[in-house]
Write an enzyme that holds these catalytic residues in place. Structure first.
Site, PDB file in Angstrom:
ATOM      1  CG  ASN A   2      -4.006  -4.401   3.098  1.00 42.60           C
ATOM      2  OD1 ASN A   2      -3.487  -4.303   1.994  1.00 42.60           O
ATOM      3  ND2 ASN A   2      -3.290  -4.477   4.206  1.00 42.60           N
TER       4      ASN A   2
ATOM      5  NE  ARG B  61      -1.977  -1.432   3.490  1.00 42.19           N
ATOM      6  CZ  ARG B  61      -2.234  -1.201   4.767  1.00 42.19           C
ATOM      7  NH1 ARG B  61      -3.326  -0.583   5.127  1.00 42.19           N
ATOM      8  NH2 ARG B  61      -1.403  -1.597   5.707  1.00 42.19           N
TER       9      ARG B  61
END
Length: 95
Positions: A42, A24
């Protein structure tokens, strides 16, 4: 992305070994480098969901970067779909 008209918005689901490896944050850094806006998070199924928007060629370059993955990650598949621009000005990790 100051002043640029949003020409393209894409939702992406990244599958593979992409959680627990900094994916990320590397995605956020890549977005900043490419000059696109959006968000990354996520998902419970082990995938990573991304919304990206910006000038078409920048979005396309960002998607190419995602498909290559990042050190420690292994991208097995990108699922992309056209989306509606949200008018975002930056890129961030969301929870």
């Amino acid at each position: 992305m100051s002043g640029d008209k949003y020409l393209k918005a894409v939702d992406v689901v990244v599958r593979g070994h992409v959680q627990g490896v900094g994916f990320r944050y590397r995605t956020m850094w890549a977005a900043d480098e490419q000059g696109v806006a959006g968000w990354v998070r996520n998902e419970y199924d082990g995938s990573v969901k991304i919304h990206v928007e910006g000038v078409e060629h920048r979005v396309d370059m960002f998607l190419q970067t995602l498909s290559r993955g990042f050190p420690g990650a292994r991208v097995s598949r990108l699922e992309t779909s056209r989306s509606t621009p949200e008018g975002l000005r930056d890129f961030k990790v969301v929870y």
